[in-house]
Design a protein around this motif. Structure first.
Motif, short mmCIF file in Angstrom:
data_model
loop_
_atom_site.label_atom_id
_atom_site.label_comp_id
_atom_site.label_asym_id
_atom_site.label_seq_id
_atom_site.Cartn_x
_atom_site.Cartn_y
_atom_site.Cartn_z
N LEU A 141 0.82 -1.21 0.00
CA LEU A 141 0.00 0.00 0.00
C LEU A 141 0.85 1.26 0.00
N GLY A 142 2.12 1.12 0.30
CA GLY A 142 3.04 2.25 0.22
C GLY A 142 3.81 2.31 -1.08
N GLY A 143 3.52 1.40 -2.01
CA GLY A 143 4.23 1.35 -3.29
C GLY A 143 5.02 0.07 -3.42
N GLY A 144 6.07 -0.06 -2.60
CA GLY A 144 6.80 -1.31 -2.50
C GLY A 144 7.82 -1.55 -3.59
N HIS A 145 9.09 -1.50 -3.24
CA HIS A 145 10.14 -1.87 -4.20
C HIS A 145 11.02 -2.93 -3.58
N GLY A 146 11.79 -3.61 -4.43
CA GLY A 146 12.66 -4.67 -3.94
C GLY A 146 13.65 -5.09 -5.01
N TYR A 147 14.27 -6.21 -4.81
CA TYR A 147 15.35 -6.66 -5.69
C TYR A 147 14.91 -6.83 -7.14
N VAL A 156 3.13 -2.65 -5.97
CA VAL A 156 1.78 -2.22 -6.31
C VAL A 156 1.51 -2.35 -7.81
N ASP A 157 2.54 -2.33 -8.63
CA ASP A 157 2.35 -2.55 -10.07
C ASP A 157 1.92 -3.98 -10.36
N ASN A 158 2.24 -4.88 -9.45
CA ASN A 158 1.93 -6.30 -9.63
C ASN A 158 0.70 -6.73 -8.85
N LEU A 159 0.02 -5.78 -8.22
CA LEU A 159 -1.22 -6.07 -7.51
C LEU A 159 -2.36 -6.16 -8.51
N VAL A 160 -3.07 -7.28 -8.54
CA VAL A 160 -4.16 -7.46 -9.50
C VAL A 160 -5.53 -7.39 -8.85
N SER A 161 -5.61 -7.57 -7.53
CA SER A 161 -6.88 -7.49 -6.83
C SER A 161 -6.62 -7.41 -5.34
N ASP A 181 -12.28 2.50 -8.70
CA ASP A 181 -11.76 3.71 -8.05
C ASP A 181 -11.04 3.36 -6.75
N LEU A 182 -11.59 2.41 -5.99
CA LEU A 182 -10.94 1.97 -4.77
C LEU A 182 -9.63 1.27 -5.09
N PHE A 183 -9.63 0.46 -6.14
CA PHE A 183 -8.40 -0.23 -6.55
C PHE A 183 -7.33 0.79 -6.93
N TRP A 184 -7.74 1.85 -7.65
CA TRP A 184 -6.80 2.91 -8.01
C TRP A 184 -6.25 3.57 -6.75
N ALA A 185 -7.12 3.81 -5.76
CA ALA A 185 -6.69 4.48 -4.53
C ALA A 185 -5.71 3.62 -3.74
N LEU A 186 -5.97 2.31 -3.69
CA LEU A 186 -5.07 1.43 -2.96
C LEU A 186 -3.69 1.37 -3.60
N ARG A 187 -3.64 1.54 -4.91
CA ARG A 187 -2.37 1.41 -5.64
C ARG A 187 -1.62 2.74 -5.64
N GLY A 188 -1.38 3.27 -4.46
CA GLY A 188 -0.58 4.47 -4.34
C GLY A 188 -1.21 5.56 -3.50
N GLY A 189 -2.46 5.36 -3.08
CA GLY A 189 -3.13 6.39 -2.30
C GLY A 189 -2.78 6.38 -0.83
#
Length: 251
Positions: A141-147, A156-161, A181-189
């Protein structure tokens, strides 16, 4: 919260409701950042989605404030609030992998260690942080990066539901075709849109990840960063790196 209200909440929920006078309270309110010393009115260790729904209803009906904790890694300790009730999702830590669709469903309290352990058995992975004890929920929910981020994007780019319990206690699935709209908000809101009880991720073929650590004296920090700025855009997408300035020991 008085004792009567605390006992009433215990009768309505399946998971333990831990109050300030309980022996487990100190453990229940502990988070990864030892500088955080917040005292919630209670900690609810939710056993399933139904528990989350019932807890949200109870808090709303009794004028209580919620806080949500997944893995407990939040630097500012957002999973705790003085006088609020923490909904602790850590008992919900299952991960189910579907190798046919190359997806995984991770419960809201799962850690990256849970997710990686489950997906690695199938030669699959998704970009998710760098520490096994980090919670999937807070990271995503905060974006999320890694190796794997340079090759496959953010978590969050790989979140599908996502399965979400809303403030009115109702349950919805948020994805590109439902509650978009909620999905959009979760993916970076960020937060405050609901309690996410599970995340569905796209997975990618990943077998071996190699890690190397280089150590430089602090006075060379700017020179190394300038070199890295020029080097990285030309490097293969398989290569990822991050920097930290540490005092060693103990770092």
């Amino acid at each position: 919260m008085d004792g009567t209200l605390l006992e009433k909440m215990r009768t309505e929920l399946r998971g333990p409701v831990i109050g300030p006078d309980d022996e487990e309270y100190g453990r229940a309110r502990t988070v990864y950042n030892a500088m955080i010393d917040k005292k919630p009115a209670a900690v609810v260790e939710c056993r399933d989605t139904a528990d989350v729904m019932a807890a949200v209803d109870f808090l709303r009906e009794n004028g209580l404030e919620p806080a949500v904790r997944g893995g407990g890694h939040s630097g500012p300790g957002l999973g705790l609030r003085d006088g609020a009730v923490t909904l602790d999702l850590s008992p919900l830590h299952g991960v189910r992998v579907d190798p046919a669709t190359q997806t995984a469903q991770a419960d809201g309290g799962a850690t990256l260690g849970d997710l990686d352990h489950a997906t690695h058995a199938f030669g699959l992975a998704t970009p998710a942080g760098i520490m096994s004890t980090t919670g999937v929920g807070g990271l995503t929910l905060g974006g999320g990066h890694g190796y794997l981020t340079r090759k496959y994007g953010l978590s969050v780019d790989n979140l599908v539901s996502a399965d979400v319990v809303l403030a009115d206690g109702s349950f919805v699935a948020a994805n590109p075709s439902e509650h978009a709209d909620l999905f959009w908000a979760l993916r970076g809101g960020g937060g405050n849109f609901g309690v996410v009880t599970s995340f569905d991720f796209e997975l990618h073929p990943v077998d071996t990840v190699g890690v190397a650590i280089t150590v430089w004296p602090l006075e060379l920090f700017q020179d190394v960063m300038r070199w890295y700025r020029d080097f990285l855009p030309q490097a293969p997408a398989d290569l990822y790196g991050f920097f930290a300035s540490l005092t060693v020991p103990p770092g």
